[in-house]
Design a protein around this motif. Structure first.
Motif, mmCIF file in Angstrom:
data_model
loop_
_atom_site.group_PDB
_atom_site.id
_atom_site.type_symbol
_atom_site.label_atom_id
_atom_site.label_comp_id
_atom_site.label_asym_id
_atom_site.label_seq_id
_atom_site.Cartn_x
_atom_site.Cartn_y
_atom_site.Cartn_z
ATOM 1 N N TRP A 40 -33.736 16.046 -9.204
ATOM 2 C CA TRP A 40 -35.087 16.176 -9.775
ATOM 3 C C TRP A 40 -35.079 16.528 -11.256
ATOM 4 C CZ3 TRP A 40 -35.231 20.962 -11.775
ATOM 5 C CH2 TRP A 40 -34.476 21.977 -11.160
ATOM 6 N N LEU A 41 -33.919 16.832 -11.837
ATOM 7 C CA LEU A 41 -33.862 17.253 -13.233
ATOM 8 C C LEU A 41 -34.373 16.181 -14.198
ATOM 9 C CD1 LEU A 41 -33.138 19.461 -15.211
ATOM 10 C CD2 LEU A 41 -30.791 18.584 -15.284
ATOM 11 N N PRO A 42 -34.014 14.897 -14.068
ATOM 12 C CA PRO A 42 -34.570 13.880 -14.981
ATOM 13 C C PRO A 42 -36.088 13.801 -14.919
ATOM 14 C CG PRO A 42 -32.663 13.021 -13.791
ATOM 15 C CD PRO A 42 -33.011 14.316 -13.151
ATOM 16 N N SER A 46 -38.668 14.408 -18.071
ATOM 17 C CA SER A 46 -39.706 13.436 -18.425
ATOM 18 C C SER A 46 -41.076 14.091 -18.483
ATOM 19 C CB SER A 46 -39.717 12.290 -17.404
ATOM 20 O OG SER A 46 -38.468 11.622 -17.385
ATOM 21 N N LEU A 47 -41.339 14.969 -17.526
ATOM 22 C CA LEU A 47 -42.628 15.669 -17.512
ATOM 23 C C LEU A 47 -42.780 16.562 -18.735
ATOM 24 C CD1 LEU A 47 -45.254 16.397 -16.082
ATOM 25 C CD2 LEU A 47 -43.996 18.142 -14.799
ATOM 26 N N LEU A 48 -41.724 17.264 -19.100
ATOM 27 C CA LEU A 48 -41.778 18.135 -20.278
ATOM 28 C C LEU A 48 -42.013 17.322 -21.552
ATOM 29 C CD1 LEU A 48 -38.902 20.665 -19.480
ATOM 30 C CD2 LEU A 48 -41.367 21.067 -19.387
ATOM 31 N N LEU A 49 -41.366 16.171 -21.663
ATOM 32 C CA LEU A 49 -41.580 15.319 -22.836
ATOM 33 C C LEU A 49 -43.022 14.839 -22.894
ATOM 34 C CD1 LEU A 49 -38.280 13.204 -22.853
ATOM 35 C CD2 LEU A 49 -38.935 15.020 -24.444
#
Length: 232
Positions: A40-42, A46-49
């Protein structure tokens, strides 16, 4: 006589060498390394970006309109239409000054002259409800500007401003600006000092430099509201 036995060493030149059997090299098994990060890290990255991009949009498009710390936010919440012009002081980082539609700008302030009438307390509450206050006049230039605006309403007898007497009988402004008698613009003979004349109105007279009159706060007059202009 016994015969001699002769031994001879015989070498065969065409002798084939011993066959060499090639053993296939041992097949190297692939090494299995343990996974260093969760699946789930990618998605999290992506959500943070995406959130960072959204924050940048807010900073670039919304914050400049709200940046003025002097301007009460209630004013922006009350009005959706604004009038802006580029007449800003030199050396500022922004290029426009904005007032709500229907308000008049002078220097760094916006002014609203009402058509309806209220007593002084109701007038102050009405201005506050729009994110402004009853006008505080700090200079002769501001007094002359307001008086010129006031001339556009010849049918109005007077407009409340933000000057009143406190409980000690001392004149003071609604924003606690010190009252300066040398920067006051009373009519001749005013303030008259009546016991119930604790508020101030700008009257309908030809002279623009001295048109303040003390009045009872219970009378119904129009009002002049003032708020800091929004710089974008």
């Amino acid at each position: 006589m016994a015969s001699e036995i002769t031994y001879a060493e015989v070498k065969f030149k065409n002798e084939s060498p011993a066959p060499v059997i090639k053993v296939p090299a041992e097949t190297k098994k692939p090494e299995h390394h343990p996974q260093k990060y969760p699946l789930w890290l990618p998605w999290l990255i992506s959500l943070l970006l995406l959130l960072v991009c959204f924050a940048l949009v807010v900073v670039l498009l919304v914050v400049p309109f709200w940046h003025s710390s002097e301007q009460p936010r209630a004013l922006q919440q009350q009005f959706s239409e604004w009038k802006c012009d580029s007449a800003v002081p030199k050396g500022t980082d922004h290029g426009w000054m904005c007032c709500p539609e229907g308000w008049r700008r002078f220097q760094r302030s916006c002014y609203f002259l009402s058509l309806d009438m209220m007593n002084w307390t109701e007038s102050e509450q009405n201005c506050t409800g729009m994110g402004s206050q009853l006008v505080v006049i700090n200079s002769k230039a501001e007094q002359e500007f307001i008086s010129e605006q006031r001339k556009q309403y010849p049918g109005k007898s007077g407009f409340y401003i933000g000057l009143f007497k406190d409980k000690n009988g001392q004149w003071q402004w609604v924003d606690n600006t010190p009252y300066n008698v040398t920067a006051a613009f009373w009519r001749k003979g005013e303030p008259s000092g009546g016991s119930v004349e604790n508020c101030t109105v700008i009257l309908r007279i030809k002279q623009t430099s001295n048109n303040w009159n003390d009045s009872g706060c219970f009378w119904n007059f129009s009002r002049i509201c003032e708020a800091a202009a929004v710089i974008v």
